[in-house]
Design a protein around this motif. Structure first.
Motif, mmCIF file in Angstrom:
data_model
loop_
_atom_site.group_PDB
_atom_site.id
_atom_site.type_symbol
_atom_site.label_atom_id
_atom_site.label_comp_id
_atom_site.label_asym_id
_atom_site.label_seq_id
_atom_site.Cartn_x
_atom_site.Cartn_y
_atom_site.Cartn_z
ATOM 1 N N VAL A 4 -12.318 -1.304 -8.517
ATOM 2 C CA VAL A 4 -11.030 -0.587 -8.504
ATOM 3 C C VAL A 4 -10.711 -0.016 -9.887
ATOM 4 O O VAL A 4 -11.318 -0.411 -10.883
ATOM 5 N N VAL A 5 -9.756 0.907 -9.897
ATOM 6 C CA VAL A 5 -9.186 1.385 -11.169
ATOM 7 C C VAL A 5 -7.702 1.038 -11.126
ATOM 8 O O VAL A 5 -7.022 1.333 -10.134
ATOM 9 N N HIS A 55 -11.073 1.469 -2.614
ATOM 10 C CA HIS A 55 -11.639 2.223 -1.501
ATOM 11 C C HIS A 55 -10.722 2.072 -0.281
ATOM 12 O O HIS A 55 -10.029 1.062 -0.146
ATOM 13 N N GLY A 56 -10.731 3.130 0.568
ATOM 14 C CA GLY A 56 -9.699 3.196 1.616
ATOM 15 C C GLY A 56 -9.941 2.336 2.845
ATOM 16 O O GLY A 56 -9.283 2.555 3.847
ATOM 17 N N SER A 57 -10.829 1.370 2.775
ATOM 18 C CA SER A 57 -11.068 0.535 3.962
ATOM 19 C C SER A 57 -9.848 -0.331 4.263
ATOM 20 O O SER A 57 -9.220 -0.880 3.357
ATOM 21 N N ARG A 58 -9.552 -0.420 5.558
ATOM 22 C CA ARG A 58 -8.407 -1.222 6.001
ATOM 23 C C ARG A 58 -8.559 -2.670 5.504
ATOM 24 O O ARG A 58 -7.602 -3.302 5.077
ATOM 25 N N TRP A 59 -9.816 -3.173 5.547
ATOM 26 C CA TRP A 59 -10.065 -4.561 5.157
ATOM 27 C C TRP A 59 -9.837 -4.754 3.660
ATOM 28 O O TRP A 59 -9.210 -5.725 3.232
ATOM 29 N N ILE A 60 -10.344 -3.800 2.850
ATOM 30 C CA ILE A 60 -10.177 -3.918 1.384
ATOM 31 C C ILE A 60 -8.686 -3.921 1.033
ATOM 32 O O ILE A 60 -8.223 -4.716 0.214
ATOM 33 N N VAL A 61 -7.930 -3.013 1.676
ATOM 34 C CA VAL A 61 -6.484 -2.937 1.382
ATOM 35 C C VAL A 61 -5.811 -4.257 1.766
ATOM 36 O O VAL A 61 -5.031 -4.824 0.989
ATOM 37 N N PRO A 107 0.857 -1.195 0.000
ATOM 38 C CA PRO A 107 0.000 0.000 0.000
ATOM 39 C C PRO A 107 0.890 1.241 0.000
ATOM 40 O O PRO A 107 1.908 1.261 0.693
ATOM 41 N N ALA A 108 0.528 2.250 -0.785
ATOM 42 C CA ALA A 108 1.347 3.469 -0.854
ATOM 43 C C ALA A 108 0.700 4.612 -0.093
ATOM 44 O O ALA A 108 1.284 5.684 0.010
ATOM 45 N N THR A 109 -0.517 4.390 0.425
ATOM 46 C CA THR A 109 -1.202 5.464 1.141
ATOM 47 C C THR A 109 -1.457 5.042 2.590
ATOM 48 O O THR A 109 -1.579 3.854 2.876
ATOM 49 N N ALA A 110 -1.526 6.055 3.466
ATOM 50 C CA ALA A 110 -1.812 5.771 4.879
ATOM 51 C C ALA A 110 -3.299 5.431 5.014
ATOM 52 O O ALA A 110 -4.100 5.840 4.186
ATOM 53 N N THR A 111 -3.623 4.683 6.063
ATOM 54 C CA THR A 111 -5.035 4.314 6.243
ATOM 55 C C THR A 111 -5.846 5.535 6.683
ATOM 56 O O THR A 111 -5.312 6.480 7.235
ATOM 57 N N GLY A 112 -7.125 5.493 6.400
ATOM 58 C CA GLY A 112 -8.002 6.556 6.903
ATOM 59 C C GLY A 112 -8.612 7.427 5.825
ATOM 60 O O GLY A 112 -9.556 8.158 6.098
#
Ligand SMILES: Nc1nc2c(ncn2[C@@H]2O[C@H](COP(=O)(O)OP(=O)(O)OP(=O)(O)O)[C@@H](O)[C@H]2O)c(=O)[nH]1
Ligand SMILES: [Mg+2]
Length: 460
Positions: free
Chosen positions: A70-71, A92-98, A11-16
């Motif tokens: 996703v894209v 989408h930014g959900s912790r679970w999806i990531v 992952p390249a982005t922080a959660t939240g």
């Protein structure tokens, strides 16, 4: 050491956030994504052109279970950040999806990337030199205009180019000197000594200039250290709170409220200032208070700017005698802040100006004249070099390497001037070349790379 040749994902982005980005890079990046992605067009990603984006469903490669819409952006080597085949999955930014997307990619053959591993690959592929790779981390950490300007100049290779140019010239002359060794019997000179002398002088002045810029560069990167000093109850903590816009430090009318130093970085006019609120200066029998006052002296000696805060009702001569006792160095800037000027008349009183120290009347409690203080702070830092595009060094590792290069250059010049044999001059030049080479990464070691990239975040 970082493995290469396999396919990494992170992952390249922080959660939240509302959206998240997952990166995947390596020879199988696109085929791995194809195992976990059903495009609405029905086409595989591997068959798509680079720099194209594709909408579809992320699914588990084991049972085809839906994870998210996703894209995915496709990059073909060498036209990607790492120089390898890459995909960037926007979900989408959900912790679970990531987590599920990462699980799917790993199940399909990817490995979870280590911190900084994408940038290591970019460096190894020659997409960035080492100084530029380090600037990527600074760019991510930049929190104001000045630190952003600093990092972006380094990222665009400002001083890498300068150092590479000096190094190439030195390398040419070092090679000529080494060639002379092969003909040592014949007493020939290939390297023009005057040219060499001029070049060494030029390199010395460039390296000196870069070294000198470190004081500014480092202060901008870390935040310019400002010490708030004064007697107990002057209002130092009130001023810190006023500048921070929150109740950062305890305030009370009991003299000696602040015991330990309190630090807060605040952006003012595009620059980060690292303020230290300190314990009030006075003689004390209290052991804890004396320890606090010792820390005040430490903050005072390491500050670039000192704000000496005094109650405006104090006798001016007493204030100035206190300031003179501080032993400010010529590199430090100081202003006397006359605090508690809560009404207009006090604010506009004239203060004796027989000393060459700016005096600013403020009310920290009511936030009066704080703009004048902010102007003093930003005017105290000469950022002309930064904004005019001059190379400014902000990295301690680079500064150390420049110091080593300067020492070796001085030895080489001495050797040249005293007519020492070519092999000794060549040896000194090699040391200069090595020192400069460690900055841009021509000379590097596993230890250096590990040290640099372990400080990166995962996914960068
Ligand atoms: N009237 C007025 N009172 C102020 C002002 N600034 C601070 N004070 C008051 O002065 C007292 C001391 O303020 P502090 O900010 O705790 O002072 P300090 O310099 O941090 O004191 P120590 O931590 O003990 O060294 C408090 O009662 C503040 O409310 C001001 O601008 N005007
Ligand atoms: Mg205080």
């Amino acid at each position: 050491m970082f493995a290469t040749g396999d396919t990494i994902a992170a992952p390249a982005t922080a959660t939240g956030g509302a959206l998240a980005l997952i990166r995947i890079s390596g020879p199988d990046a696109l085929s791995i994504c194809d195992k976990c992605f059903k495009s609405i067009s029905g086409k595989t990603l591997i068959s798509q052109k680079g720099y194209t984006a594709h909408f579809g469903n992320m699914i588990s490669p084991d049972n085809g279970e839906f994870i998210d819409e996703v894209v995915i952006t496709v990059f073909h080597n060498p036209h990607s950040y790492t120089g390898e085949d890459m995909a960037e999955i926007s979900c989408h930014g959900s912790r679970w999806i990531v987590a599920e997307t990462m699980r799917a990619l790993v199940a399909a053959g990817a490995r979870t990337a280590e911190a900084g591993e994408f940038t290591v690959r970019a460096f190894l592929a020659g997409k960035l030199d080492l100084a530029q790779a380090e600037a990527v981390a600074d760019m991510i950490a930049s929190g104001n205009r000045a630190s952003h300007t600093l990092a972006s100049a380094q990222l665009r290779g400002h001083y890498s180019a300068k150092l590479t140019e000096i190094r190439a010239e030195l390398l040419r002359l070092a090679s000529l000197l080494e060639l002379e060794l092969d003909f040592s019997e014949e007493d020939v000179t290939f390297a023009d000594r005057t040219e060499l002398n001029n070049l060494l002088a030029h390199a010395t002045s460039e390296i000196e200039r870069l070294s000198c810029s470190f004081s500014l560069g480092n202060a901008i990167k870390e935040g310019i250290p400002v010490a708030i000093i004064g007697k107990p109850n002057a209002g130092k903590s009130t001023l810190l709170n006023c500048l921070a816009g929150e109740d950062r430090a305890m305030v009370s009318d009991i003299a000696g409220t602040t015991r330990d130093t309190i630090e807060e970085t605040i952006n003012i006019n595009g620059m980060g200032f690292r303020f230290t609120d300190t314990a009030g200066l006075r003689e004390s029998d209290d052991c804890l208070e004396r320890m606090g006052i010792e820390r005040t002296h430490k903050a005072l000696s390491s500050a670039h700017i000192i704000l000496y805060l005094a109650d405006c009702h104090e006798v001016w001569q007493d204030i100035i005698s206190e300031v003179q006792r501080l032993n400010i160095t010529s590199e430090q800037r100081i202003a006397i802040l006359l605090n508690k000027c809560d009404n207009e008349q006090l604010l506009h009183d004239v203060t004796p100006s027989e000393y060459d120290i700016p005096v600013i009347r403020i009310s920290a409690k009511y936030g009066l004249n704080i703009d004048a203080l902010k102007c003093f702070l930003s005017d105290s830092i000469d950022t002309a070099a930064l904004y005019s595009g001059d190379a400014v060094v902000s990295n301690a590792r680079h500064y150390e390497a420049l110091q080593q290069a300067a020492t070796a250059l001085a030895t080489a010049r001495e050797a040249l001037n005293t007519g020492l044999p070519s092999d000794l001059i060549a040896e000194d030049l090699r040391q200069v070349l090595d020192a400069i080479g460690t900055i841009t990464g021509e000379i590097t070691s596993t230890d250096i790379l590990n040290e640099i990239f372990s400080k990166f975040c995962v996914g960068k």
